[in-house]
Design an enzyme around this catalytic site. Structure first.
Site, PDB file in Angstrom:
ATOM      1  N   GLN A 115     -15.178   1.950  -6.354  1.00 46.23           N
ATOM      2  CA  GLN A 115     -14.449   0.872  -5.691  1.00 46.23           C
ATOM      3  C   GLN A 115     -12.986   1.271  -5.552  1.00 46.23           C
ATOM      4  OE1 GLN A 115     -15.827  -3.189  -7.477  1.00 46.23           O
ATOM      5  NE2 GLN A 115     -16.295  -1.608  -8.976  1.00 46.23           N
ATOM      6  N   TYR A 153       0.819  -1.217   0.000  1.00 46.40           N
ATOM      7  CA  TYR A 153       0.000   0.000   0.000  1.00 46.40           C
ATOM      8  C   TYR A 153       0.853   1.267   0.000  1.00 46.40           C
ATOM      9  CZ  TYR A 153      -4.222  -2.675   0.057  1.00 46.40           C
ATOM     10  OH  TYR A 153      -5.219  -3.526  -0.323  1.00 46.40           O
ATOM     11  N   CYS A 180      -1.222   4.296  16.982  1.00 44.34           N
ATOM     12  CA  CYS A 180      -2.442   5.067  16.765  1.00 44.34           C
ATOM     13  C   CYS A 180      -2.298   6.401  17.494  1.00 44.34           C
ATOM     14  CB  CYS A 180      -3.634   4.283  17.322  1.00 44.34           C
ATOM     15  SG  CYS A 180      -5.135   5.268  17.458  1.00 44.34           S
ATOM     16  N   SER A 222     -14.542  -4.932 -13.575  1.00 42.26           N
ATOM     17  CA  SER A 222     -14.631  -6.283 -14.156  1.00 42.26           C
ATOM     18  C   SER A 222     -15.869  -7.036 -13.681  1.00 42.26           C
ATOM     19  CB  SER A 222     -13.380  -7.092 -13.789  1.00 42.26           C
ATOM     20  OG  SER A 222     -13.324  -7.247 -12.379  1.00 42.26           O
ATOM     21  N   HIS A 269     -14.747   0.794  -1.020  1.00 41.93           N
ATOM     22  CA  HIS A 269     -13.602  -0.024  -0.615  1.00 41.93           C
ATOM     23  C   HIS A 269     -12.546   0.794   0.123  1.00 41.93           C
ATOM     24  CE1 HIS A 269     -14.677  -3.275  -3.855  1.00 41.93           C
ATOM     25  NE2 HIS A 269     -15.455  -3.326  -2.791  1.00 41.93           N
ATOM     26  N   ARG A 302       1.642   1.910  -3.601  1.00 39.46           N
ATOM     27  CA  ARG A 302       0.467   2.410  -4.335  1.00 39.46           C
ATOM     28  C   ARG A 302       0.112   3.837  -3.915  1.00 39.46           C
ATOM     29  NH1 ARG A 302      -4.042  -1.764  -3.783  1.00 39.46           N
ATOM     30  NH2 ARG A 302      -5.135  -0.233  -5.054  1.00 39.46           N
ATOM     31  N   GLY A 361     -15.411   0.819 -16.126  1.00 37.22           N
ATOM     32  CA  GLY A 361     -14.100   0.237 -15.833  1.00 37.22           C
ATOM     33  C   GLY A 361     -14.055  -0.690 -14.645  1.00 37.22           C
ATOM     34  N   ASN A 374     -16.659   0.202 -20.814  1.00 35.57           N
ATOM     35  CA  ASN A 374     -15.511  -0.636 -20.451  1.00 35.57           C
ATOM     36  C   ASN A 374     -14.693  -0.925 -21.704  1.00 35.57           C
ATOM     37  OD1 ASN A 374     -13.801  -2.889 -19.510  1.00 35.57           O
ATOM     38  ND2 ASN A 374     -15.218  -3.018 -17.786  1.00 35.57           N
ATOM     39  N   LEU A 375     -13.411  -1.076 -21.498  1.00 36.65           N
ATOM     40  CA  LEU A 375     -12.511  -1.447 -22.591  1.00 36.65           C
ATOM     41  C   LEU A 375     -12.887  -2.813 -23.161  1.00 36.65           C
ATOM     42  CD1 LEU A 375      -9.957  -0.177 -23.840  1.00 36.65           C
ATOM     43  CD2 LEU A 375      -8.629  -1.330 -22.048  1.00 36.65           C
TER      44      LEU A 375
HETATM   45  C1  BJW Z   1     -10.826  -0.281 -18.583  1.00 40.66           C
HETATM   46  C2  BJW Z   1      -9.635   0.385 -18.923  1.00 40.66           C
HETATM   47  C3  BJW Z   1      -9.751   1.641 -19.544  1.00 40.66           C
HETATM   48  C4  BJW Z   1      -9.130  -1.510 -17.995  1.00 40.66           C
HETATM   49  N1  BJW Z   1     -10.950   2.148 -19.775  1.00 40.66           N
HETATM   50  N2  BJW Z   1     -12.009   0.233 -18.834  1.00 40.66           N
HETATM   51  C5  BJW Z   1     -18.321 -16.136  -3.846  1.00 40.66           C
HETATM   52  C6  BJW Z   1     -19.390 -15.604  -4.534  1.00 40.66           C
HETATM   53  C7  BJW Z   1     -19.785 -14.279  -4.336  1.00 40.66           C
HETATM   54  C8  BJW Z   1     -19.105 -13.465  -3.449  1.00 40.66           C
HETATM   55  C9  BJW Z   1     -18.033 -14.001  -2.769  1.00 40.66           C
HETATM   56  C10 BJW Z   1     -17.656 -15.318  -2.964  1.00 40.66           C
HETATM   57  N3  BJW Z   1     -16.586 -15.564  -2.178  1.00 40.66           N
HETATM   58  C11 BJW Z   1     -16.284 -14.435  -1.498  1.00 40.66           C
HETATM   59  C12 BJW Z   1     -17.167 -13.469  -1.856  1.00 40.66           C
HETATM   60  C13 BJW Z   1     -17.186 -12.069  -1.376  1.00 40.66           C
HETATM   61  C14 BJW Z   1     -15.987 -11.285  -1.874  1.00 40.66           C
HETATM   62  C15 BJW Z   1     -15.869 -11.436  -3.386  1.00 40.66           C
HETATM   63  O1  BJW Z   1     -16.540 -10.765  -4.151  1.00 40.66           O
HETATM   64  N4  BJW Z   1     -14.981 -12.305  -3.856  1.00 40.66           N
HETATM   65  C16 BJW Z   1     -14.845 -12.533  -5.291  1.00 40.66           C
HETATM   66  C17 BJW Z   1     -13.392 -12.706  -5.628  1.00 40.66           C
HETATM   67  C18 BJW Z   1     -15.723 -13.723  -5.664  1.00 40.66           C
HETATM   68  N5  BJW Z   1     -16.221  -9.900  -1.530  1.00 40.66           N
HETATM   69  C19 BJW Z   1     -15.848  -9.412  -0.369  1.00 40.66           C
HETATM   70  O2  BJW Z   1     -15.223 -10.066   0.439  1.00 40.66           O
HETATM   71  C20 BJW Z   1     -16.277  -8.007  -0.064  1.00 40.66           C
HETATM   72  N6  BJW Z   1     -16.967  -8.001   1.170  1.00 40.66           N
HETATM   73  C21 BJW Z   1     -18.121  -8.644   1.340  1.00 40.66           C
HETATM   74  O3  BJW Z   1     -18.669  -9.282   0.449  1.00 40.66           O
HETATM   75  O4  BJW Z   1     -18.621  -8.504   2.606  1.00 40.66           O
HETATM   76  C22 BJW Z   1     -19.809  -9.226   2.921  1.00 40.66           C
HETATM   77  C23 BJW Z   1     -20.992  -8.330   2.870  1.00 40.66           C
HETATM   78  C24 BJW Z   1     -21.594  -8.047   1.656  1.00 40.66           C
HETATM   79  C25 BJW Z   1     -22.695  -7.218   1.609  1.00 40.66           C
HETATM   80  C26 BJW Z   1     -23.213  -6.737   2.786  1.00 40.66           C
HETATM   81  C27 BJW Z   1     -22.587  -7.001   3.999  1.00 40.66           C
HETATM   82  C28 BJW Z   1     -21.482  -7.811   4.029  1.00 40.66           C
HETATM   83  C29 BJW Z   1     -15.076  -7.081   0.081  1.00 40.66           C
HETATM   84  C30 BJW Z   1     -14.389  -6.861  -1.230  1.00 40.66           C
HETATM   85  C31 BJW Z   1     -13.116  -6.032  -1.017  1.00 40.66           C
HETATM   86  C32 BJW Z   1     -12.378  -5.810  -2.332  1.00 40.66           C
HETATM   87  N7  BJW Z   1     -11.099  -5.263  -2.046  1.00 40.66           N
HETATM   88  C33 BJW Z   1     -10.217  -4.914  -3.162  1.00 40.66           C
HETATM   89  C34 BJW Z   1      -8.805  -4.534  -2.620  1.00 40.66           C
HETATM   90  C35 BJW Z   1      -8.818  -3.480  -1.529  1.00 40.66           C
HETATM   91  C36 BJW Z   1      -8.605  -2.104  -2.002  1.00 40.66           C
HETATM   92  C37 BJW Z   1      -7.324  -1.939  -2.823  1.00 40.66           C
HETATM   93  O5  BJW Z   1      -6.283  -2.523  -2.512  1.00 40.66           O
HETATM   94  O6  BJW Z   1      -7.378  -1.194  -3.813  1.00 40.66           O
HETATM   95  O7  BJW Z   1     -10.801  -3.859  -3.934  1.00 40.66           O
HETATM   96  S1  BJW Z   1     -10.019  -6.242  -4.357  1.00 40.66           S
HETATM   97  C38 BJW Z   1      -9.956  -5.212  -5.757  1.00 40.66           C
HETATM   98  O8  BJW Z   1     -11.068  -5.560  -6.618  1.00 40.66           O
HETATM   99  C39 BJW Z   1     -10.207  -3.783  -5.249  1.00 40.66           C
HETATM  100  C40 BJW Z   1     -11.184  -3.289  -6.274  1.00 40.66           C
HETATM  101  O9  BJW Z   1     -11.922  -2.187  -5.778  1.00 40.66           O
HETATM  102  C41 BJW Z   1     -12.018  -4.494  -6.582  1.00 40.66           C
HETATM  103  C42 BJW Z   1     -12.751  -4.430  -7.899  1.00 40.66           C
HETATM  104  O10 BJW Z   1     -11.854  -4.395  -8.993  1.00 40.66           O
HETATM  105  P1  BJW Z   1     -12.223  -3.586 -10.290  1.00 40.66           P
HETATM  106  O11 BJW Z   1     -12.290  -2.149  -9.996  1.00 40.66           O
HETATM  107  O12 BJW Z   1     -13.382  -4.175 -10.964  1.00 40.66           O
HETATM  108  O13 BJW Z   1     -10.867  -3.793 -11.153  1.00 40.66           O
HETATM  109  P2  BJW Z   1     -10.465  -4.994 -12.122  1.00 40.66           P
HETATM  110  O14 BJW Z   1      -8.991  -4.939 -12.297  1.00 40.66           O
HETATM  111  O15 BJW Z   1     -11.049  -6.266 -11.697  1.00 40.66           O
HETATM  112  O16 BJW Z   1     -11.167  -4.614 -13.510  1.00 40.66           O
HETATM  113  C43 BJW Z   1     -10.736  -3.515 -14.279  1.00 40.66           C
HETATM  114  C44 BJW Z   1     -11.737  -3.317 -15.405  1.00 40.66           C
HETATM  115  O17 BJW Z   1     -11.401  -2.116 -16.087  1.00 40.66           O
HETATM  116  C45 BJW Z   1     -11.727  -4.438 -16.450  1.00 40.66           C
HETATM  117  O18 BJW Z   1     -13.059  -4.809 -16.750  1.00 40.66           O
HETATM  118  C46 BJW Z   1     -11.053  -3.801 -17.678  1.00 40.66           C
HETATM  119  O19 BJW Z   1     -11.597  -4.269 -18.911  1.00 40.66           O
HETATM  120  C47 BJW Z   1     -11.407  -2.354 -17.476  1.00 40.66           C
HETATM  121  N8  BJW Z   1     -10.426  -1.397 -18.051  1.00 40.66           N
HETATM  122  N9  BJW Z   1      -8.549  -0.354 -18.592  1.00 40.66           N
HETATM  123  C48 BJW Z   1     -12.046   1.469 -19.461  1.00 40.66           C
HETATM  124  N10 BJW Z   1      -8.623   2.392 -19.938  1.00 40.66           N
END
Ligand code: BJW
Length: 251
Positions: free
Chosen positions: A101, A66, A146, A187, A119, A69, A185, A211-212
């Protein structure tokens, strides 16, 4: 789609449009995405750096991830997509809500005010012991104390897998009342954000993906546009504002 995106009158602070943004929005500002071929998860194991268990095992590794980043974010600049969304908010005010996010602050630096960071934020730290939050220093370390309770229990204020995302009540209420939902943007691989499009559609909203590439949630959108956010978003904003193209979205 465009004609239906005009502001309409509902309750005073009910956004008619909710925009969900993901890492693809900031990709052209030089910040890495997660799941693309060169994305962060191709170089780091997410179980090591983005779970509370990983942090408990090796806080120094997670802080280093972090810290790097955070430093990168400090030099990054908002791109034309962030600027166009800020321009849209200037026109629509509280009828627009951005749910991001992303943990960077590029929406805010572009001028957006109504942004929910579901997030968390890279520029914020918090204490696992007392729950206090404060601005993160550029470099955090496991030995930090802290400022409030002095515990060595500080961490980046970001939401890891297995943790509950932030602002969920506010987001749910905005989605259930919105008329238009746009995802830019992302996934669609991470829940609960990945389910928002279906929730918005179930509430009667129109849905648009910018989205790309195809995402995991592409099939749920009414309308899909492909291309880089830096060109797609400004042209969509021009379209919905109904005017001639703006020339103020260059960084
Ligand atoms: C472009 C481009 C350009 C590129 N122009 N486009 C099984 C089933 C369902 C759910 C779960 C499961 N097992 C576990 C879960 C839950 C879990 C989860 O979803 N897991 C999956 C892996 C299945 N989720 C959690 O644990 C979350 N909490 C939760 O569910 O709590 C329970 C609860 C729910 C509801 C109520 C109460 C309680 C927490 C999720 C935390 C995510 N954390 C992260 C990292 C921390 C922050 C950080 O370090 O930055 O967050 S993971 C990472 O992924 C980050 C992002 O915010 C997140 C999403 O990623 P994002 O933004 O979609 O990026 P990419 O890289 O995936 O995609 C990029 C996109 O851009 C692509 O589509 C490209 O095509 C596009 N692109 N260039 C336009 N120029």
């Amino acid at each position: 789609m465009e004609a239906r995106l005009r502001p309409t009158t509902r309750g005073p602070a009910a956004p008619h449009t909710v925009i969900l943004t993901g890492a693809g929005l900031s990709a052209e500002s030089g910040l890495g995405t997660f799941r693309d071929a060169q994305g962060l998860w191709s170089r780091y194991n997410l179980d090591d750096v983005a779970t509370p268990e990983g942090f408990a095992r090796d806080p120094a590794l997670v802080h280093a991830f972090y810290n790097a980043r955070r430093a990168q974010c400090l030099t990054a600049q908002p791109n034309p997509a962030h600027l166009a969304l800020a321009r849209l908010e200037s026109a629509w005010g509280d009828r627009l809500l951005i749910v991001t996010q992303n943990v960077d602050d590029l929406h805010e630096r572009a001028g957006s005010l109504r942004v929910l960071h579901m997030h968390g934020r890279l520029n914020e730290a918090f204490c696992n012991q007392c729950g206090d939050h404060w601005p993160a220093p550029v470099e955090m370390a496991a030995s930090d104390r802290c400022p409030t309770c002095r515990a060595q229990a500080t961490r980046p204020a970001v939401v890891w897998f297995g943790e509950t995302p932030l602002h969920l009540d506010q987001i749910a209420s905005a989605i259930s009342g919105c008329q238009h939902f746009v995802a830019i943007g992302t996934s669609g691989q991470v829940y609960p954000a990945a389910a928002f499009v279906q929730e918005a559609a179930a509430a009667g909203a129109t849905t648009l993906e910018l989205n790309l590439d195809r995402s995991d949630i592409t099939p749920y959108f009414d309308d899909v546009r492909r291309g880089p956010a830096s060109t797609l978003v400004p042209s969509w904003v021009d379209e919905v504002l109904g005017g001639s193209p703006a020339h103020g979205d260059s960084p």
